[in-house]
Design an enzyme around this catalytic site. Structure first.
Site, short mmCIF file in Angstrom:
data_model
loop_
_atom_site.label_atom_id
_atom_site.label_comp_id
_atom_site.label_asym_id
_atom_site.label_seq_id
_atom_site.Cartn_x
_atom_site.Cartn_y
_atom_site.Cartn_z
N ALA A 57 0.85 -1.19 0.00
CA ALA A 57 0.00 0.00 0.00
C ALA A 57 0.89 1.24 0.00
O ALA A 57 2.05 1.17 0.40
CB ALA A 57 -0.89 0.02 1.24
N THR A 98 -7.74 0.09 6.72
CA THR A 98 -7.32 0.92 7.85
C THR A 98 -8.48 1.62 8.58
O THR A 98 -9.54 1.86 8.00
CB THR A 98 -6.35 2.00 7.32
OG1 THR A 98 -6.10 2.96 8.32
CG2 THR A 98 -6.92 2.74 6.12
N TYR A 122 -4.90 9.86 2.44
CA TYR A 122 -4.54 8.44 2.56
C TYR A 122 -5.79 7.60 2.85
O TYR A 122 -6.05 6.59 2.19
CB TYR A 122 -3.50 8.28 3.68
CG TYR A 122 -3.35 6.88 4.22
CD1 TYR A 122 -2.69 5.90 3.48
CD2 TYR A 122 -3.87 6.53 5.47
CE1 TYR A 122 -2.56 4.59 3.97
CE2 TYR A 122 -3.73 5.24 5.97
CZ TYR A 122 -3.08 4.28 5.23
OH TYR A 122 -2.95 3.00 5.71
N LYS A 126 -7.56 4.65 0.56
CA LYS A 126 -7.80 3.28 1.06
C LYS A 126 -9.29 2.94 0.97
O LYS A 126 -9.66 1.81 0.63
CB LYS A 126 -7.30 3.15 2.51
CG LYS A 126 -5.80 3.26 2.69
CD LYS A 126 -5.02 2.07 2.11
CE LYS A 126 -5.24 0.79 2.88
NZ LYS A 126 -4.42 -0.32 2.33
N TRP A 147 -3.26 1.13 14.25
CA TRP A 147 -2.20 1.32 15.25
C TRP A 147 -1.28 0.10 15.31
O TRP A 147 -1.04 -0.46 16.38
CB TRP A 147 -2.84 1.57 16.62
CG TRP A 147 -3.48 2.91 16.82
CD1 TRP A 147 -4.11 3.68 15.89
CD2 TRP A 147 -3.58 3.65 18.05
NE1 TRP A 147 -4.59 4.84 16.46
CE2 TRP A 147 -4.28 4.84 17.79
CE3 TRP A 147 -3.15 3.42 19.35
CZ2 TRP A 147 -4.56 5.80 18.76
CZ3 TRP A 147 -3.43 4.37 20.34
CH2 TRP A 147 -4.12 5.54 20.04
N1 LIG Z 1 1.05 0.61 10.04
C1 LIG Z 1 -0.16 0.88 10.53
O1 LIG Z 1 -0.31 1.39 11.66
C2 LIG Z 1 -1.39 0.57 9.74
C3 LIG Z 1 -2.62 0.96 10.26
C4 LIG Z 1 -3.78 0.66 9.55
C5 LIG Z 1 -3.71 -0.02 8.34
N2 LIG Z 1 -2.50 -0.35 7.82
C6 LIG Z 1 -2.50 -1.06 6.53
O2 LIG Z 1 -1.75 -2.25 6.69
C7 LIG Z 1 -1.20 -2.64 5.42
C8 LIG Z 1 0.26 -2.98 5.60
O3 LIG Z 1 0.96 -1.78 5.94
P1 LIG Z 1 2.34 -1.79 6.72
O4 LIG Z 1 2.08 -1.29 8.07
O5 LIG Z 1 3.04 -3.09 6.53
O6 LIG Z 1 3.07 -0.61 5.91
P2 LIG Z 1 4.45 -0.60 5.15
O7 LIG Z 1 5.52 -1.14 6.02
O8 LIG Z 1 4.59 0.79 4.60
O9 LIG Z 1 4.23 -1.62 3.96
C9 LIG Z 1 3.67 -1.27 2.74
C10 LIG Z 1 4.47 -1.94 1.65
O10 LIG Z 1 3.87 -1.65 0.39
C11 LIG Z 1 4.92 -1.48 -0.53
N3 LIG Z 1 4.52 -0.72 -1.72
C12 LIG Z 1 4.22 0.59 -1.81
N4 LIG Z 1 3.95 0.92 -3.08
C13 LIG Z 1 4.05 -0.23 -3.81
C14 LIG Z 1 3.93 -0.54 -5.18
N5 LIG Z 1 3.60 0.40 -6.09
N6 LIG Z 1 4.10 -1.82 -5.57
C15 LIG Z 1 4.43 -2.78 -4.68
N7 LIG Z 1 4.60 -2.54 -3.37
C16 LIG Z 1 4.41 -1.28 -2.94
C17 LIG Z 1 6.00 -0.75 0.24
O11 LIG Z 1 7.24 -0.92 -0.40
P3 LIG Z 1 8.52 -0.04 0.02
O12 LIG Z 1 9.00 -0.67 1.29
O13 LIG Z 1 9.45 -0.20 -1.13
O14 LIG Z 1 8.02 1.36 0.20
C18 LIG Z 1 5.93 -1.45 1.60
O15 LIG Z 1 6.80 -2.55 1.66
C19 LIG Z 1 -1.49 -1.48 4.47
O16 LIG Z 1 -2.62 -1.79 3.69
C20 LIG Z 1 -1.83 -0.32 5.39
O17 LIG Z 1 -2.70 0.60 4.76
C21 LIG Z 1 -1.33 -0.08 8.49
#
Ligand SMILES: NC(=O)c1ccc[n+]([C@@H]2O[C@H](COP(=O)([O-])OP(=O)(O)OC[C@H]3O[C@@H](n4cnc5c(N)ncnc54)[C@H](OP(=O)(O)O)[C@@H]3O)[C@@H](O)[C@H]2O)c1
Length: 276
Positions: A57, A98, A122, A126, A147
């Protein structure tokens, strides 16, 4: 299970580990070799699996205010293509979303039936991705999480640990409430939902809820960092993107799928801090 995982960020990394431990047959597609926005790469990634989990994402909440085109390209357009390919090929999809699809104004926990109204770009991107999946014929679950923290990337827990290790005093907002959740537990929930082929929107988070201030205090206390945590309100930390005041989820729908009790956020946090 034969699972393809898109994205190896914070959640994707823990999902990969969890699936490996469970002896799933997994394929991982991640940057720089894989770009979810490229149709041919998406088709190749989806071609050979039974279950597809999208952990990729655009997640830069503040930057999205200026980069809305990229945010929508990754979080809406690519997700629409992904869902259409899954529908054509009969592949079961779990997509991660999210709490930022809500404006945070509700009193009390958010259920899956509450109307979504995103609070920032954002969140809007989503939400558009969720709607694209719901409008497709894909057999899909949209798992909303919030979170989150895990070992593979910076997060609230790592930031508070770093700040509190180098300062005598830190201020943390006490007007934002949520359910802090470890990505290892989200990974477990994803596998469980995949095994049951759950569909529709599902909320998942740790049991209980807390303000960011109380959460930070707990981190400092468990790690015995000897730093004073002071409460303040969000106006002290104005960021480009607004954050919801209330992110608390009602997870009773998820609980109908899982016979194990969800861990309380305090237990999840202490387990996590012990593991690092
Ligand atoms: N972290 C939170 O607190 C939180 C809260 C609510 C929901 N979420 C949701 O949980 C999910 C996982 O997020 P996360 O926390 O693991 O975030 P993250 O660490 O930022 O992981 C997102 C991944 O998506 C990759 N990405 C971005 N653009 C891309 C593209 N065009 N093609 C392929 N890959 C791409 C990023 O690659 P790069 O590493 O190269 O940038 C990153 O590895 C997401 O859907 C997010 O919206 C997260």
């Amino acid at each position: 299970m034969k699972i393809a995982i898109l994205g190896a960020g914070m959640l994707g990394t823990d999902l990969i580990n969890t699936c490996q431990q469970a002896d799933d047959e997994i394929q991982v597609f991640k940057r720089p070799e894989f770009d979810i926005c490229k149709q041919s790469e998406l088709e190749t990634a989806i071609e050979n699996c039974e279950v597809l989990v999208n952990c990729s994402a655009y997640t830069q909440v503040d930057k999205a205010e200026e980069e809305s085109e990229i945010a929508f390209e990754v979080n809406e357009h690519a997700v629409r293509n992904m869902a259409e390919i899954c529908a054509q090929k009969n592949i079961y999809l779990i997509h991660i979303s999210t709490d930022f699809v809500f404006n945070g104004e509700k009193t009390g926990p958010y259920t899956e039936l509450d109307a979504a109204e995103a609070i920032n770009v954002y969140g809007a991107s989503k939400l558009a991705g969720e709607n694209a999946i719901l409008a497709s014929d894909a057999e899909a679950a949209i798992l909303r999480v919030q979170w989150s923290y895990g070992k593979a990337a910076d997060n609230f827990v790592s930031k508070i640990t770093e700040l509190a290790s180098s300062r005598d005093e830190i201020s943390v907002v006490n007007d934002q409430f949520g359910c802090p959740t470890a990505t290892t537990e989200i990974a477990r929930a994803i596998r469980l939902l995949a095994s049951k082929r759950a569909t529709g929107i599902i909320h998942y988070a740790a049991e209980g809820s807390v303000s960011r201030y109380e959460f930070a205090k707990e981190i400092v206390e468990i790690l015995n960092l000897g730093c004073t945590v002071l409460p303040c309100d969000s106006s002290k930390f104005l960021a480009p993107a607004k954050r919801p005041a209330n992110s608390v989820f009602d997870c009773s729908l998820y609980d109908t799928y899982d016979s194990a009790k969800r861990k309380h956020w305090k237990t999840m946090l202490s387990d996590y801090l012990e593991s690092i």
